[in-house]
Design a protein around this motif. Structure first.
Motif, PDB file in Angstrom:
ATOM      1  N   VAL A 250     -18.726   5.801   3.426  1.00 56.67           N
ATOM      2  CA  VAL A 250     -18.653   5.883   2.023  1.00 56.67           C
ATOM      3  C   VAL A 250     -17.095   6.335   1.791  1.00 56.67           C
ATOM      4  O   VAL A 250     -16.188   5.805   0.912  1.00 56.67           O
ATOM      5  CB  VAL A 250     -19.399   7.017   1.464  1.00 56.67           C
ATOM      6  N   VAL A 251     -16.557   7.384   2.523  1.00 56.40           N
ATOM      7  CA  VAL A 251     -15.262   7.874   2.092  1.00 56.40           C
ATOM      8  C   VAL A 251     -14.379   6.645   2.443  1.00 56.40           C
ATOM      9  O   VAL A 251     -13.193   6.700   1.637  1.00 56.40           O
ATOM     10  CB  VAL A 251     -14.998   9.180   3.002  1.00 56.40           C
ATOM     11  N   ILE A 252     -14.248   6.182   3.625  1.00 58.17           N
ATOM     12  CA  ILE A 252     -13.478   5.015   4.162  1.00 58.17           C
ATOM     13  C   ILE A 252     -13.505   3.859   3.104  1.00 58.17           C
ATOM     14  O   ILE A 252     -12.350   3.437   2.934  1.00 58.17           O
ATOM     15  CB  ILE A 252     -13.918   4.574   5.414  1.00 58.17           C
ATOM     16  N   TYR A 253     -14.447   3.675   2.706  1.00 55.86           N
ATOM     17  CA  TYR A 253     -14.793   2.533   1.544  1.00 55.86           C
ATOM     18  C   TYR A 253     -14.016   2.800   0.267  1.00 55.86           C
ATOM     19  O   TYR A 253     -13.130   1.844  -0.281  1.00 55.86           O
ATOM     20  CB  TYR A 253     -16.169   2.333   1.096  1.00 55.86           C
ATOM     21  N   ALA A 254     -13.814   4.202  -0.188  1.00 59.80           N
ATOM     22  CA  ALA A 254     -13.039   4.375  -1.326  1.00 59.80           C
ATOM     23  C   ALA A 254     -11.522   4.449  -1.056  1.00 59.80           C
ATOM     24  O   ALA A 254     -10.700   4.161  -1.710  1.00 59.80           O
ATOM     25  CB  ALA A 254     -13.557   5.880  -1.781  1.00 59.80           C
ATOM     26  N   LEU A 255     -11.196   4.839   0.105  1.00 51.98           N
ATOM     27  CA  LEU A 255     -10.015   4.571   0.673  1.00 51.98           C
ATOM     28  C   LEU A 255      -9.183   3.236   0.731  1.00 51.98           C
ATOM     29  O   LEU A 255      -8.261   2.803   0.353  1.00 51.98           O
ATOM     30  CB  LEU A 255      -9.628   5.319   1.895  1.00 51.98           C
TER      31      LEU A 255
ATOM     32  N   TYR B 148      -2.133   6.355   2.995  1.00 54.34           N
ATOM     33  CA  TYR B 148      -2.027   6.661   4.511  1.00 54.34           C
ATOM     34  C   TYR B 148      -1.990   8.145   4.747  1.00 54.34           C
ATOM     35  O   TYR B 148      -3.010   8.529   5.491  1.00 54.34           O
ATOM     36  CB  TYR B 148      -0.728   6.188   5.331  1.00 54.34           C
ATOM     37  N   LEU B 149      -1.309   8.739   3.986  1.00 54.57           N
ATOM     38  CA  LEU B 149      -1.323  10.267   4.098  1.00 54.57           C
ATOM     39  C   LEU B 149      -2.736  10.901   3.776  1.00 54.57           C
ATOM     40  O   LEU B 149      -3.143  11.729   4.431  1.00 54.57           O
ATOM     41  CB  LEU B 149      -0.372  10.931   2.989  1.00 54.57           C
ATOM     42  N   LEU B 150      -3.462  10.330   2.736  1.00 53.04           N
ATOM     43  CA  LEU B 150      -4.816  10.761   2.412  1.00 53.04           C
ATOM     44  C   LEU B 150      -5.991  10.394   3.600  1.00 53.04           C
ATOM     45  O   LEU B 150      -6.741  11.206   3.698  1.00 53.04           O
ATOM     46  CB  LEU B 150      -5.349   9.942   1.243  1.00 53.04           C
ATOM     47  N   ALA B 151      -5.645   9.405   4.346  1.00 56.35           N
ATOM     48  CA  ALA B 151      -6.417   8.925   5.279  1.00 56.35           C
ATOM     49  C   ALA B 151      -6.512   9.641   6.469  1.00 56.35           C
ATOM     50  O   ALA B 151      -7.314  10.055   7.356  1.00 56.35           O
ATOM     51  CB  ALA B 151      -6.228   7.537   5.542  1.00 56.35           C
ATOM     52  N   ALA B 152      -5.117  10.485   6.462  1.00 60.38           N
ATOM     53  CA  ALA B 152      -4.888  11.432   7.591  1.00 60.38           C
ATOM     54  C   ALA B 152      -5.268  12.936   7.150  1.00 60.38           C
ATOM     55  O   ALA B 152      -5.900  13.565   8.210  1.00 60.38           O
ATOM     56  CB  ALA B 152      -3.213  11.614   8.013  1.00 60.38           C
TER      57      ALA B 152
ATOM     58  N   VAL C 128       0.753  -1.118   0.130  1.00 56.51           N
ATOM     59  CA  VAL C 128       0.111   0.135   0.013  1.00 56.51           C
ATOM     60  C   VAL C 128       0.932   1.179  -0.082  1.00 56.51           C
ATOM     61  O   VAL C 128       1.869   1.310   0.907  1.00 56.51           O
ATOM     62  CB  VAL C 128      -0.943   0.087   1.293  1.00 56.51           C
ATOM     63  N   PRO C 129       0.668   2.158  -0.970  1.00 59.38           N
ATOM     64  CA  PRO C 129       1.686   3.531  -1.003  1.00 59.38           C
ATOM     65  C   PRO C 129       1.440   4.144   0.063  1.00 59.38           C
ATOM     66  O   PRO C 129       0.368   4.227   0.823  1.00 59.38           O
ATOM     67  CB  PRO C 129       0.904   4.147  -2.360  1.00 59.38           C
ATOM     68  N   ALA C 130       2.522   4.887   0.493  1.00 57.05           N
ATOM     69  CA  ALA C 130       2.388   5.875   1.577  1.00 57.05           C
ATOM     70  C   ALA C 130       1.333   6.918   1.450  1.00 57.05           C
ATOM     71  O   ALA C 130       0.650   7.615   2.187  1.00 57.05           O
ATOM     72  CB  ALA C 130       3.769   6.579   1.864  1.00 57.05           C
TER      73      ALA C 130
ATOM     74  N   SER D  65     -11.351  -0.310   0.062  1.00 55.58           N
ATOM     75  CA  SER D  65     -11.940  -1.191  -0.739  1.00 55.58           C
ATOM     76  C   SER D  65     -11.003  -2.091  -1.647  1.00 55.58           C
ATOM     77  O   SER D  65     -10.995  -3.222  -2.017  1.00 55.58           O
ATOM     78  CB  SER D  65     -13.061  -0.893  -1.480  1.00 55.58           C
ATOM     79  N   ARG D  66     -10.122  -1.256  -2.203  1.00 52.46           N
ATOM     80  CA  ARG D  66      -9.192  -1.765  -3.245  1.00 52.46           C
ATOM     81  C   ARG D  66      -7.821  -2.233  -2.513  1.00 52.46           C
ATOM     82  O   ARG D  66      -6.810  -2.974  -3.330  1.00 52.46           O
ATOM     83  CB  ARG D  66      -8.797  -0.883  -4.227  1.00 52.46           C
ATOM     84  N   ILE D  67      -7.628  -2.209  -1.239  1.00 51.92           N
ATOM     85  CA  ILE D  67      -6.446  -2.534  -0.755  1.00 51.92           C
ATOM     86  C   ILE D  67      -6.789  -3.520   0.372  1.00 51.92           C
ATOM     87  O   ILE D  67      -6.161  -3.642   1.619  1.00 51.92           O
ATOM     88  CB  ILE D  67      -5.895  -1.545  -0.234  1.00 51.92           C
ATOM     89  N   GLY D  68      -7.876  -4.530   0.217  1.00 51.46           N
ATOM     90  CA  GLY D  68      -8.156  -5.630   1.397  1.00 51.46           C
ATOM     91  C   GLY D  68      -8.864  -4.942   2.408  1.00 51.46           C
ATOM     92  O   GLY D  68      -8.820  -5.653   3.386  1.00 51.46           O
ATOM     93  N   PHE D  69      -9.320  -3.772   2.300  1.00 50.36           N
ATOM     94  CA  PHE D  69     -10.143  -3.221   3.486  1.00 50.36           C
ATOM     95  C   PHE D  69      -8.933  -3.092   4.659  1.00 50.36           C
ATOM     96  O   PHE D  69      -9.352  -3.633   5.884  1.00 50.36           O
ATOM     97  CB  PHE D  69     -11.379  -4.218   4.008  1.00 50.36           C
ATOM     98  N   ASN D  70      -7.778  -2.564   4.432  1.00 49.88           N
ATOM     99  CA  ASN D  70      -6.899  -2.343   5.208  1.00 49.88           C
ATOM    100  C   ASN D  70      -7.280  -1.896   6.544  1.00 49.88           C
ATOM    101  O   ASN D  70      -7.752  -0.580   6.417  1.00 49.88           O
ATOM    102  CB  ASN D  70      -5.773  -1.431   4.408  1.00 49.88           C
ATOM    103  N   VAL D  71      -6.820  -2.318   7.571  1.00 50.13           N
ATOM    104  CA  VAL D  71      -7.492  -1.739   8.847  1.00 50.13           C
ATOM    105  C   VAL D  71      -6.713  -0.731   9.316  1.00 50.13           C
ATOM    106  O   VAL D  71      -7.076   0.453   9.836  1.00 50.13           O
ATOM    107  CB  VAL D  71      -7.300  -2.846   9.969  1.00 50.13           C
TER     108      VAL D  71
END
Length: 246
Positions: free
Chosen positions: A175-180, A71-75, A66-68, A182-188
């Motif tokens: 919805v926003v978390i799903y977009a982040l 994680y940055l977007l999630a923050a 998973v690209p850094a 869903s394509r990376i295995g629902f990374n916790v």
């Protein structure tokens, strides 16, 4: 059937939440230091993996591929949302009154991250992940967001209008978390970072966070963000396609 999994998971979530709440009360642990019930969904998700082993579901906590930037977007997305909410609230209702948070350094440095992991292990790591096999992303996001909202039983005391706005907020977050994720295995971990930053951002609005007018602004801002996500990621959410509900 996915409905059986959802019902069992939700019952287990409340059972573990109640048990952990009892343990915290019996041990005399202050909620300013630790909130054990946040691990209710995570423990429920882990039990579901054992009970329904034939589903062959995997929970992904961390993936080095998973690209850094993810994680940055999630923050950053929660921070951007918080700034928008503050500016709009100030425009229509005036600057939020200053209020001191009861959060201690212990809960900020240790339990906020652990609590976010505990919740996201269940809501995204297990539930959203499991539903994704049976339905389109929009449908699973609405279900998970709604269940997530009603799990926060403390919101009920603020009245029906507050609860409805709170449900809209949780669905929008989902919805926003799903977009982040869903394509990376629902990374916790990615989901937990988003969750953590939401909680931290709320500390800066501590004096008004439980007001209906503030929640209304928050939910509408996040609903607008969620709509933008839906419109720009239509295939991801199955928009325009026949759903796979079963």
């Amino acid at each position: 059937m996915w409905t059986i999994r959802v019902v069992v998971f939700y019952i287990l979530t409340f059972v573990f939440t109640i048990v952990l709440g009892g343990i915290q009360e019996a041990a005399g642990l202050a909620q300013t230091n630790i909130i054990l019930p946040q691990w209710g969904p995570g423990l429920a998700g882990l039990v579901m993996l054992l009970v329904f082993r034939k589903d062959r579901l995997r929970i992904t906590f961390f993936d080095r591929h998973v690209p850094a930037s993810r994680y940055l977007l999630a923050a950053l997305i929660p921070i951007g949302g918080a700034v928008l909410i503050y500016l709009i609230y100030r425009l229509f209702f005036g600057a939020p009154a200053a209020g001191a948070s009861t959060a201690t350094p212990w809960i900020l440095l240790l339990w906020f991250p652990l609590g976010a992991v505990g919740e996201e292990l269940g809501w995204r790591g297990y539930l959203n992940n499991r539903l994704n096999a049976d339905m389109v992303g929009l449908a699973s996001s609405v279900i998970v967001g709604t269940l997530w909202a009603f799990w926060h039983v403390g919101s009920y005391q603020n009245g029906m209008l507050y609860t409805l706005f709170f449900m809209l907020l949780m669905i929008s977050y989902t919805v926003v978390i799903y977009a982040l994720v869903s394509r990376i295995g629902f990374n916790v971990l990615v989901a937990a970072i988003f969750h953590l930053m939401i909680n931290i951002a709320n500390l800066f609005s501590y004096a008004v966070v439980n007001r209906v007018d503030f929640l209304m602004v928050s939910s509408l801002v996040w609903a607008a963000i969620a709509i933008v996500v839906l419109l720009t990621r239509k295939p991801l959410f199955g928009l325009g396609l026949k759903g796979r509900l079963s």
